[in-house]
Design an enzyme around this catalytic site. Structure first.
Site, PDB file in Angstrom:
ATOM      1  N   LEU A 191      57.762  22.422  16.878  1.00  0.00           N
ATOM      2  CA  LEU A 191      58.109  20.996  16.938  1.00  0.00           C
ATOM      3  C   LEU A 191      57.020  20.216  17.662  1.00  0.00           C
ATOM      4  O   LEU A 191      57.039  19.011  17.713  1.00  0.00           O
ATOM      5  CB  LEU A 191      59.457  20.816  17.632  1.00  0.00           C
ATOM      6  CG  LEU A 191      60.585  21.644  17.011  1.00  0.00           C
ATOM      7  CD1 LEU A 191      61.866  21.507  17.836  1.00  0.00           C
ATOM      8  CD2 LEU A 191      60.848  21.225  15.572  1.00  0.00           C
ATOM      9  N   ARG A 192      56.102  20.936  18.272  1.00  0.00           N
ATOM     10  CA  ARG A 192      54.878  20.377  18.856  1.00  0.00           C
ATOM     11  C   ARG A 192      55.060  19.588  20.135  1.00  0.00           C
ATOM     12  O   ARG A 192      54.102  19.027  20.652  1.00  0.00           O
ATOM     13  CB  ARG A 192      54.119  19.525  17.840  1.00  0.00           C
ATOM     14  CG  ARG A 192      53.593  20.317  16.652  1.00  0.00           C
ATOM     15  CD  ARG A 192      52.772  21.500  17.081  1.00  0.00           C
ATOM     16  NE  ARG A 192      51.902  21.996  16.016  1.00  0.00           N
ATOM     17  CZ  ARG A 192      51.152  23.085  16.130  1.00  0.00           C
ATOM     18  NH1 ARG A 192      51.191  23.794  17.247  1.00  0.00           N
ATOM     19  NH2 ARG A 192      50.380  23.481  15.158  1.00  0.00           N
ATOM     20  N   ASP A 212      57.824  29.512   9.621  1.00  0.00           N
ATOM     21  CA  ASP A 212      56.681  29.496  10.544  1.00  0.00           C
ATOM     22  C   ASP A 212      55.994  28.128  10.503  1.00  0.00           C
ATOM     23  O   ASP A 212      54.757  28.024  10.509  1.00  0.00           O
ATOM     24  CB  ASP A 212      55.696  30.632  10.260  1.00  0.00           C
ATOM     25  CG  ASP A 212      54.894  31.014  11.502  1.00  0.00           C
ATOM     26  OD1 ASP A 212      55.327  30.667  12.621  1.00  0.00           O
ATOM     27  OD2 ASP A 212      53.826  31.628  11.359  1.00  0.00           O
TER      28      ASP A 212
END
Lengths: 424, 322
Positions: free
Chosen positions: A64-65, A306
């Site tokens: 989700l960064r 991924d």
């Protein structure tokens, strides 16, 4: 709130069951199939003719960064991408900046995600502090904060004595250790599978033995410690054989494969296409075929997206310098369906690899539509093709080797806890 | 492979990125064109006006005085304007991306980029993003390709052996790290060499290299037996002592070319080396300077071959078969 989903083909992967029937939802849970329960009066009727209704997908790996990589993607964009892809539960790896090695970070992420009222977020904590491979992370504290496992992500863990202690410690509390099997020294500097393509293109190789040597060590350490281990992202045929062997011995081992590795191989690098730069590397066609079979047979427990959104510029560099990975949340379902149709696997069996099977690994009760289950539901159109384009993707990451491809399996509506969180 | 990028829909050369995917007719066309330039280079006035007014940028992200000079001479003999840029690590350390550097140079009205880069595939990335009409010549990318070197080697072999169809060729040494070897292998296969060998210790032979159509020999004497052409590769200093090789001395003993080993090849075999040579490591001086050595002619032909490639890319030479 009571909902009737009418006209859909219901698929319950855990029971390998399919039926054309109405689905009744009450108070956020599945109330019944087929016949409305006594006194059921729908507040909303969803016309789902021509659609498949299945449990919302459970994704074992979606980056989700946040925190730290907001230029690649934000929680808002990626949570939207999740439900647009029919994903209702997702595990996020801890390779953020800073990494998820403190309870406060995990609580913050959970709170931020919950406030968006979309997919359920199940964080993985780091196995070692800062992913440095030295000190153990506070696994018990992190579990209280909501972590469902402990992962070293793609950071090397060169020191086997640290891994031994991490597994002992995790086994003490019954936590699951997640590892992407790769021997750091054997893989050092490599960017592509050690084979014909890397040789031809002059790309630094990562041999398959970098993975199998690591798996052998992990299996030995499992036998010594009793730890439960999940192997993330297998990439080669020889790994599948080792996992099968370890499972046959009764070791508590599970594993997954990234959905891209079911479809692509090193040849797809073509003329240095940076979109085909993955961790682990895309291997040869025989490896890919072995992964496809192993997922069908259950040796590989689950498939995941991924999901790795990256900034466009990070791919506009020479292959070896490109950020690895692809956006995946919205491609997981279509690519699972493609694998199923190419391998002649039934819908229920195929969807199992992305619903109840990964849910079991995460220890969550998601991934089923049995009466009484939480109503996390994905409604999708199994027939109409759609073309992958930047505009068609909600994710901020537009990085995919499937750009421009025609795929089938477009999500029409996603429900989490009986609430519609996405409509196409 | 490469067909889409370095050849246009009519099969004309747009860029020169690799010898892989170059049809035999195109390779012959380049060599035939080079023939004409060899005679130019033997004249008193070594200059032709074919590329007058064209700007050729030598963009070297990895330093190489020798290769850059050969391109520079070739361009100057074609009357082009040559701009040399040794970018090294300077731009990238300032945070400028490879493509930004290229866009900046493109804005200076370049007609052709000659690119060397430490990363395999960097010239392909550039070729994919330059404006139409700008040609990219790969002057060496990582371990991948060095097509003008490969072509000048083909020119040299053709010059001495005339025909490729009956040849036995051995490439000896550090094949693993060699872009030259890869470019030679593709070109030799395309030109129909029936017996192509690579010779070296297993640490220096890349995985699955057999799939490129070569036979692998670990024994030098067996590998060069009855060869028409023996190509020695350069062994980089940093690879002489470490996990790949124990020492330069041991390498020389097993894989260095001396007169005794060369005697296993055919009596009229030629010996080639892309330079710069390590005398006493991969090759003995008596061989390097001997009767069978064509190492210096390789350098001479290299100018003509690069002139040929540049002229063809600039559209200044009639198409193959035309």
């Amino acid at each position: 709130m009571k909902i009737e989903i009418r006209g859909a083909r219901l698929v319950e992967p855990a029971a390998n069951r399919e039926a054309n029937a109405s689905l009744f939802i009450a108070e956020g849970h599945v109330a019944a199939w087929g016949q409305a329960p006594d006194g059921f009066k729908a507040d909303e009727v969803v016309d789902a003719h021509g659609l498949v209704a299945c449990p919302g997908l459970v994704d074992l790996s979606a980056r989700l960064r946040e925190p730290g990589f907001e230029y690649k993607a934000t929680l808002e964009s990626e949570m939207r991408a999740a439900v647009a892809g029919g994903v209702t539960s997702l595990a996020c790896p801890p390779d953020t900046d800073p990494p998820l090695d403190e309870p406060g970070l995990v609580e913050m992420l959970k709170r931020r995600a919950a406030s968006l009222h979309q997919a359920r977020v199940l964080p993985l904590g780091t196995l070692t502090v800062g992913l440095k491979g030295e000190r153990l992370a506070e696994m018990a504290e992190l579990t209280e904060a909501g972590c469902v496992g402990f992962f070293q992500a793609n950071a090397p863990l060169a020191d086997l004595s640290v891994l031994l202690q991490a597994m002992r410690y995790a086994a003490t509390f019954g936590f699951t250790v997640w590892l992407r099997p790769q021997d750091a020294a054997l893989a050092r500097g490599g960017v592509a599978h050690d084979g014909e393509v890397a040789t031809r293109l002059g790309l630094a190789p990562i041999p398959a033995i970098a993975e199998t040597v690591a798996i052998r060590s992990i299996v030995e350490l499992m036998a010594a410690t009793g730890a439960r281990v999940h192997l993330a992202r297998l990439s080669c045929a020889a790994s599948v054989a080792l996992v099968a062997e370890a499972k046959a011995k009764g070791l508590p081992l599970t594993c997954d494969v990234g959905v891209h590795h079911l479809h692509l191989c090193d040849r797809d690098i073509g003329e240095f296409d940076a979109q085909a730069n993955f961790i682990p590397p895309l291997r040869d066609p025989g490896d890919r075929d072995a992964l496809r079979r192993a997922l069908a047979e259950g040796v590989i427990d689950a498939v995941c997206s991924d999901h790795t959104p990256v900034d466009e510029d990070e791919k506009l560099v020479p292959f070896a310098e490109a950020a690895p990975g692809a956006t995946g949340l919205e491609l997981l379902l279509p690519l699972v369906l493609r694998w199923a149709s190419e391998s002649r696997i039934g819908l229920a069996a195929a969807l199992g690899a992305a619903t109840f099977r990964p849910a079991k690994i995460l220890g969550t009760r998601a991934g089923t539509l049995e009466p009484g289950a939480v109503a996390d539901i994905c409604l999708f159109d199994p027939k109409t093709p759609w073309v992958v384009s930047p505009l068609a993707l909600a994710s901020q990451g537009k990085n995919t080797p499937f750009m421009g491809f025609e795929l089938t399996g477009r999500v029409a509506r996603t429900l989490v806890g009986g609430r519609t969180v996405y409509t196409a | 492979m490469n067909a889409s990028l370095q050849l246009d829909a009519q099969g004309r050369l747009r860029h020169l990125l690799s010898t892989e995917g170059l049809p035999a007719a195109m390779i012959r066309h380049i060599l035939d064109t080079a023939d004409q330039f060899v005679s130019v280079n033997e004249r008193e006035v070594k200059k032709v006006p074919l590329l007058r007014g064209k700007a050729i940028f030598n963009v070297f992200f990895e330093n190489s005085t020798r290769t850059r000079t050969t391109f520079e001479i070739a361009a100057k003999r074609l009357s082009a304007d040559v701009i040399n840029l040794n970018i090294g690590a300077s731009s990238t350390s300032k945070g400028e991306t490879l493509l930004d550097t290229v866009y900046n140079l493109q804005a200076m009205d370049a007609d052709m980029f000659v690119v060397r880069h430490a990363q395999s595939g960097a010239p392909h990335l550039i070729a994919r993003h330059v404006k139409p009409g700008i040609a990219v010549i790969n002057a060496g990318d990582g371990r991948h390709a060095h097509p003008t070197q490969g072509l000048l080697d083909m020119y040299t072999i053709r010059h001495y052996k005339k025909d490729f169809s009956g040849l036995t060729v051995a490439i000896v040494g550090d094949v693993l790290h060699s872009r030259v070897a890869r470019s030679q292998i593709h070109a030799l296969k395309t030109l129909g060499v029936p017996e192509l060998r690579v010779v070296g210790p297993r640490t220096l032979i890349p995985t699955d290299v057999e799939r490129m159509g070569v036979r692998v020999f670990t024994d030098m004497a067996a590998g060069i037996k009855d060869c028409d052409v023996v190509i020695m590769l350069r062994l980089q200093n940093e690879r002489m002592n470490g996990a790949l090789l124990p020492s330069a001395g041991e390498f020389y003993k097993n894989y260095g070319l001396n007169a005794e080993k060369l005697a296993k090849a055919k009596p009229d075999a030629i010996v080639m080396h892309p330079g710069p040579m390590n005398r006493g490591v991969e090759i003995d001086s008596s061989v390097a300077d001997g009767r069978q050595s064509v190492i210096l002619p390789q350098v001479t032909f290299g100018i003509a071959v690069r002139m040929a490639v540049m002229s063809i890319l600039a559209g200044q030479v009639a198409e193959a078969g035309a």
